[in-house]
Design a protein around this motif. Sequence first.
Motif, short mmCIF file in Angstrom:
data_model
loop_
_atom_site.label_atom_id
_atom_site.label_comp_id
_atom_site.label_asym_id
_atom_site.label_seq_id
_atom_site.Cartn_x
_atom_site.Cartn_y
_atom_site.Cartn_z
N ILE A 14 70.01 -4.57 67.93
CA ILE A 14 70.68 -3.97 66.48
C ILE A 14 71.08 -5.83 66.03
O ILE A 14 70.90 -6.35 65.01
CB ILE A 14 72.27 -3.82 66.87
CG1 ILE A 14 72.50 -3.29 66.85
CG2 ILE A 14 73.77 -4.81 65.82
CD1 ILE A 14 73.79 -2.13 67.41
N ARG A 15 71.19 -7.10 67.26
CA ARG A 15 70.60 -8.76 67.18
C ARG A 15 69.82 -8.83 66.68
O ARG A 15 69.85 -9.08 65.19
CB ARG A 15 71.39 -9.19 68.55
CG ARG A 15 70.82 -10.21 68.35
CD ARG A 15 70.48 -11.15 69.77
NE ARG A 15 69.61 -12.25 69.52
CZ ARG A 15 70.62 -13.81 69.90
NH1 ARG A 15 72.02 -14.09 70.72
NH2 ARG A 15 69.62 -14.87 70.05
N ARG A 16 68.37 -8.43 66.62
CA ARG A 16 66.98 -8.50 65.85
C ARG A 16 67.59 -8.21 64.78
O ARG A 16 66.71 -9.26 63.64
CB ARG A 16 65.55 -7.75 66.91
CG ARG A 16 65.38 -8.66 67.89
CD ARG A 16 64.26 -8.46 68.78
NE ARG A 16 63.96 -6.78 68.73
CZ ARG A 16 64.19 -6.48 69.76
NH1 ARG A 16 64.91 -6.88 71.28
NH2 ARG A 16 64.33 -5.16 69.97
N THR A 17 67.70 -6.98 64.37
CA THR A 17 68.01 -6.71 62.87
C THR A 17 68.92 -6.88 62.29
O THR A 17 68.41 -7.72 60.97
CB THR A 17 68.09 -5.26 62.99
OG1 THR A 17 66.93 -4.25 64.15
CG2 THR A 17 68.12 -4.28 62.01
N CYS A 18 69.51 -7.48 62.86
CA CYS A 18 70.95 -7.95 61.88
C CYS A 18 70.31 -9.76 61.16
O CYS A 18 70.33 -10.21 60.32
CB CYS A 18 71.73 -8.78 62.59
SG CYS A 18 72.67 -7.14 62.89
N LEU A 34 71.02 -11.81 58.55
CA LEU A 34 72.70 -11.73 58.30
C LEU A 34 73.46 -13.10 59.56
O LEU A 34 72.72 -13.31 60.63
CB LEU A 34 73.49 -10.90 59.08
CG LEU A 34 73.33 -9.56 58.13
CD1 LEU A 34 73.34 -8.45 58.85
CD2 LEU A 34 74.00 -9.78 57.42
N PRO A 35 74.07 -13.73 58.74
CA PRO A 35 75.33 -15.21 60.49
C PRO A 35 74.85 -14.57 61.20
O PRO A 35 75.82 -14.01 61.72
CB PRO A 35 75.90 -16.16 58.99
CG PRO A 35 75.93 -15.38 57.79
CD PRO A 35 75.00 -13.85 58.12
N MET A 36 75.33 -15.34 62.41
CA MET A 36 75.30 -14.76 64.06
C MET A 36 76.43 -15.54 63.63
O MET A 36 76.51 -16.81 64.02
CB MET A 36 74.02 -15.08 64.67
CG MET A 36 74.14 -14.03 66.53
SD MET A 36 72.79 -14.64 67.05
CE MET A 36 72.06 -16.57 66.97
N ALA A 37 77.22 -15.19 64.31
CA ALA A 37 78.41 -15.89 64.99
C ALA A 37 79.04 -16.29 66.53
O ALA A 37 78.97 -17.20 66.33
CB ALA A 37 79.80 -15.27 64.17
N VAL A 38 77.88 -16.00 67.33
CA VAL A 38 78.16 -15.71 68.10
C VAL A 38 76.35 -15.30 68.84
O VAL A 38 76.35 -14.72 68.53
CB VAL A 38 78.85 -15.15 68.83
CG1 VAL A 38 78.99 -16.29 70.24
CG2 VAL A 38 80.87 -15.62 68.94
#
Lengths: 344, 344, 344, 344
Positions: C270-274, C279-283
Motif C-alpha cells: 500500500i505504501r509503495r502504491t501511495c 501522496l505525501p507520507m506523514a510518517v
Amino acid sequence: MFRFECDYCEGAHPLILQALAKTNLEQTPGYGLDPYCTRAAARIRQICEAPKADVHFLVGGTQANTTVIAAALRPWQGAVAVSEGHIAVHETGAIEAAGHKVLTLPPHNGKMDAQDLRALCKAHFDDSSREHTVQPGIVYISHPTETGTLYTLHELEALRAVCDTYGLPLFLDGARLAYGLAAEGTDLTLGNLARLCDVFYIGGTKAGALFGEAVVITNDSLKKDFRYNIKQRGGMLAKGRLLGIQFDTLLRNSLYLQIGQHADRLALQIRRTCLEKGLPMAVDSPTNQQFFVFPDTALAKLEQNFTFSPICKPDASHTEVRICTSWASTDTAVNALCSAISAL
Amino acid sequence: MFRFECDYCEGAHPLILQALAKTNLEQTPGYGLDPYCTRAAARIRQICEAPKADVHFLVGGTQANTTVIAAALRPWQGAVAVSEGHIAVHETGAIEAAGHKVLTLPPHNGKMDAQDLRALCKAHFDDSSREHTVQPGIVYISHPTETGTLYTLHELEALRAVCDTYGLPLFLDGARLAYGLAAEGTDLTLGNLARLCDVFYIGGTKAGALFGEAVVITNDSLKKDFRYNIKQRGGMLAKGRLLGIQFDTLLRNSLYLQIGQHADRLALQIRRTCLEKGLPMAVDSPTNQQFFVFPDTALAKLEQNFTFSPICKPDASHTEVRICTSWASTDTAVNALCSAISAL
Amino acid sequence: MFRFECDYCEGAHPLILQALAKTNLEQTPGYGLDPYCTRAAARIRQICEAPKADVHFLVGGTQANTTVIAAALRPWQGAVAVSEGHIAVHETGAIEAAGHKVLTLPPHNGKMDAQDLRALCKAHFDDSSREHTVQPGIVYISHPTETGTLYTLHELEALRAVCDTYGLPLFLDGARLAYGLAAEGTDLTLGNLARLCDVFYIGGTKAGALFGEAVVITNDSLKKDFRYNIKQRGGMLAKGRLLGIQFDTLLRNSLYLQIGQHADRLALQIRRTCLEKGLPMAVDSPTNQQFFVFPDTALAKLEQNFTFSPICKPDASHTEVRICTSWASTDTAVNALCSAISAL
Amino acid sequence: MFRFECDYCEGAHPLILQALAKTNLEQTPGYGLDPYCTRAAARIRQICEAPKADVHFLVGGTQANTTVIAAALRPWQGAVAVSEGHIAVHETGAIEAAGHKVLTLPPHNGKMDAQDLRALCKAHFDDSSREHTVQPGIVYISHPTETGTLYTLHELEALRAVCDTYGLPLFLDGARLAYGLAAEGTDLTLGNLARLCDVFYIGGTKAGALFGEAVVITNDSLKKDFRYNIKQRGGMLAKGRLLGIQFDTLLRNSLYLQIGQHADRLALQIRRTCLEKGLPMAVDSPTNQQFFVFPDTALAKLEQNFTFSPICKPDASHTEVRICTSWASTDTAVNALCSAISAL
C-alpha cells in the motif's frame, strides 16, 4: 539577609496574631462550625455581593485545589489548566492522585486564552472516539497567574462564555488574590469574580494570614456535600475557628486590600529600578511577583544579602529569578535591594 | 456554658502563642526547611532516643494518617485497624480515597489484640487464593485509643512480634499521646514507642497546639521520598515554621507531659464523681476521655450548662456520652461539673 | 466494504479458534492457574531467552498498561511517555485514575529520545524543590510506536542507559509487537527486549488473538504480588486458560512472526502504491500502519469501498489517515485498495 | 477427575463457539460499536421489558462492579454490601482502589435485609457529624448471592423502597443470574429486575460464555458518559463484537434459561444425595452452588476423584465445601459424585 524568595517568609499580620491571642481561651465547637467562621463567611458573601454563596475555610492551596476539583469532577473528567499552572506542575501530582488528568493549554503571558479553551473543548466533544480520551470537566485558572499577570474583566468573560457553551465550571485559584485586587488599573473586583466563576478562593496564606484559603462556591450544583470532601481530603481543621478569626480580621476595614497595595507598591519600585538598570524583564507583571534576568555574576553579588527564587537559565551566564514582596516587606528592605541593584 | 465535648475547644497553650508572636516577623524559608523545624525535630529525636529517626510536621491527624499509610502501602495492600479505629470510621473514607481498604478487627477495650492480628495475617497468607483479597500491609493502632484506653508495653511488644513475623510496619496514631504518656501507671514511654513502632506521631492539635502532628519515622524503608507524599496529600504547610515553633515549645521543659497530666487529673476527678454517683462506666479509661451512661433526664439537666459528645443510646432512656478534658480545662469548670453531677 | 481502519476488525486467526474448540470441554482450574497458561509461559520464557521471567496473561492493552504502571510506581511517581503515547492520550486517563501523572516528552518520529529522557530526569533530581513535582518513576515506550515506527537496538540501549542512571524501570508496550519483530531490517529481537526492558508485553489482540496481552517481567523487584494487582485492576480472567491457549498457539511454529510478516508485506505494498501516486507520507513506517495525506475529494471516493482512521486535517482540503493491515488482511482487499489509489 | 469447584472450568457453550467461528472473518468496527452488540442489546432490552435501557458489554465481573460503582459514586460516597459480598471480600480491594469504601451489613442467609439497610442510612443521614463518615451512595446486592440464595420479589421491593427513601441507586450483580432465573419457585424475572434496579448485569462468564457481563442501566442519571468509564477501567474490549455475538447467542431461544435449569437440576440432585446421607447443609441454596459440611476423612476420599472449593473449617475435623454445577456439568459426572457420596 533580606528574603524576597516568596511571600510567605514571615508569620502573620500583627492584627491577626492579636485576634488569635484575644480569643484564645474562648470555647467554641470545632470543624468550622463556630461563630467566627460564620461571621467571616457572612462578611465574604457581602463583599463578594454573593448572598447565596457557600463559604468554606481550608488550610492551604494544594488542599483547596484538590478538594474543589475532586468535588467537581466525575472519574473520566480532567481539569483544564495552562501548562505552567500550579496544579499542573507544583503540587506533586495531587490532582492525579485524586484520579484526574490535568489537560494543559499553552499560557499567554501566564493566562489561559479563551480561544485555546474553545478549541480544546470543540476537538474533544466533536471527536466520535472521545470516550477514549479524558473529557474536559472543569477550567482552572489563577489570578494573579503564576507569573503575576492579571486577567481583565473582558478576558474572564470570554472564558466564562466558553464554559457556558460546554457546561464546564470555572474555578479561580486566588492564592495571591490580594495582590491582584490591589493592582493599579485592574477591572476585576470580588463581585465580578463571584459573578463569573462557579467557585474561587480568597488566599490567606500568601497575604497576611498564618495559613488559610476561603473557598467561595456560587454554583449550586457544587455546594452539596462539600464538607464531606473537605474532611476526606484532610482539609477540615479541628480548630476551624483559627481560619474564621483570620479571615474575619483580614476582610475587615479593607485590611486585605491594604496588604495587597503595600506589596504591589514595593514590587513596582523594584521593577522600576531593574528597568532603569536595563535588566531584561521576563514577564510584565503588575503585582507582587517580578521576574527579571540577571547576569550570574551580578546575581551572586546580590545573593550575599538578598534571597530570590531561581526560575530558569536562559543562557549559560544569566539566570531569571522571581523577586517577591509581601504584606511584610519593609521599605528598608526594598530600598536596600534597589540600591544594590542600581549599584551593580 | 462549659464545653467538655472535645479536647480542641480552645486555641493554643499560652506559651505557644507567645512563641509565635515572638518570632512573627523573622524571615525563614518555607515548607518545613526552617531552623525551628530543624530544632524541634532534633528535640524529638532526643526525647524519643531515636537519633536516626526522620521527623516531619503535618497539619492534622487525617492528613497524617493518610500520608503515612499511602506512603507505606502498595496498591493491593490495606491497613489493619480495629473496627472503631479513627481511620475506619471517622475520616470520611480518606484511606479508601487513597486507594486502600481498611481491614478491621474487633476492639478489646478499644485495643487491637495481637492474637486477632496474627489470625488475620495467617488466614491471608495461608490462603492459596489470597490474591483475590486485600493483603494486610500496615498495622494501625491509636494510643490512647478512641476510647481513651492504653496499650501496655507487653501488649505493644506482642503486636510488634506479629508485625515482625509478617513483615508489616506498625503505625501508631498519637493524636492524644500527651494524655497517654502522662497517665498514671503506664509503662509506655516515647523511647518504647520509637523502638517498637516503624512510624508514629506525637499529636499537637489535641494537646495544646493550634494544630500539628509530628510524624516520627524510625524504619529506614519508610523514609525515602516522604516529603513528596506530604506535598501531594496537601500536608506541606507553606509557613512550615509554625509547626516547628509549636513543637519546639511543647516539647521543651516537659510542657507536653504537664499538659497531659493536667487533663488526666481532671478527667479522673470527673470519673470518681460519676462512679460515686453510681453512673455506669462505659469504658475504663485512665486518660482525658471518660465515657459514662446518663439517664436522659439527668443529661438534659447537665446540658443546660455543659456540653458533651453523644456516643450512643444503650436504651430508649439512657445515653452514653464522652466527657473530655484538655490542657485548657480549668478547675473551676471541672468542679462545677462535678457538683452538678453529684447534685443530680 | 474493505476495512483498513484498524488491526482488530476480525475475530481470531483460524488456528486459535481451532485450539479453543478442541479444548473447549476440558476442565481446568481458573484464573490462569491451568496447564495451558503454564505451557504458554514456558514457551515465552524460552523464545525470550529469559528463563527466570514471570509471565502473566491479561485481557487487553489498557489493562496491561495500568496494571504494570500501578504495580511499579509509588504514589508520588509518574510514568514518562512521549506526548502521543497511548497512555498519554488514548486510555481516558486510566493511569491518572490509578493516581499517577503521565509526564510527557516530544516524540521524534514517534519515539522517545534518550537525551530528552536524561534531561527530564536530571532536571527533576537536580531540583532542590523536587518534592513539589512528580518524580519520574517508570519509562513507557511502545514498539512499534503509535505511528508504526521502530526503535533500533542502539536507541533502546540508550534509553536503558538513562534508566540505569536514574533507577527507573523500562516498560515496553508491545501491543503490535508482531508487526515490529517481523519488519525488514529490524535489529530488535525478543531476546533483546527481554534483556533491555524490565517489563514488556507481547500483544495478542492486534495480532491474531481474540484478545490478550502476555506481560513479561524480567526485573525481580516488579514480580512480587503482581497477581494481586491483576485481580484488583479487573484483568484476571476467570477462564484464564483462554489466554494460555491463544498464546500457546500464537507462539508455536512461528505463527506470531508469520502474522507480522503477512501484514507488514501488505502494508508496504500500500505504501509503495501511495508513494508512486505522489501522496505525501506523514510518517515513514516500516510496519502494518501507514499514514498518508489524501485530498478530501479523493478520500471521499475511496471511502465508498474502504475504511480508514482519520488522524488530522493538515489543511482545509486534505486529511491524514491511518491505513492498517493485519493478519486477516487479504491480497484481494489490498489489491483492490491499491488499484483504487492508483486510479485516483 | 471431575471438577465441581466452580462454574467456569470449561470453555463456552458449543453454540457460542459455533457463532464465533461462523462470524470470525467478518469485518466490524471495534469497541462494541458493531451490529452484533447492537442486536444483543436490543434483545436484552426486549426480554427485560426495558425499551429505554442502555446496555453495555464488559469482559468480567470485577470490572463490571468497579465500573458501575465508580460511575455512580461521588468521592465521599461508599457502596453498601453484605459483609460476604463479592466486592467486599473477593476483588482485592478494587472498589477501594477506585477510591470508595465498602460499607457492610450482616448477611441474612446471604442476603441484605431492608431493615438493616434502612437503619444504616438513617444512622448516617441523621448524624449531625455525618460529614466525618462515608456517605452511603449505592446499594450492591448479588442474585443469586455468594451462597446461592435468592431474593424474593417482596424482598427486592423492600430494598427498593429504602433506596427510594434515601435516593440511592440499587445495583444487582447477576454474575450467576442464569441460575437464579431458572430456580424453581423464584418470582424474580428479568422484567422485575429491570423495574426495581437502577443498574444490573446479566452474567455470561459463569453461565456458558467464554467471558462477558451485560450491564443494563435503566436509571437515566447513570447513563451519561458511561462508555468513558468502561474505557478508563480497562473494560472496553477492542473486538467488542465477541461480547455481542456471545450474548446474542445466549439470549436467543431461551438458551440462557436452559443453561440455568440444567445446572440447578443437577445441583439439587447433589443436594438430595447429601441430605439423604445426613450431611449438614451449611446454606439452604436452590441454585447451582451447594454448601455442605463433610468429615475431613470422607472429603479426602472424595477428593481423589472430584474437586470442590473449601469454604471454612467449622471444627478441627470437618470442612465446609462449595459444590458447583454449571451449564457444562454432565449427568455422568454428577451421578458419579452422588454415588461416591452415598457410598461414604
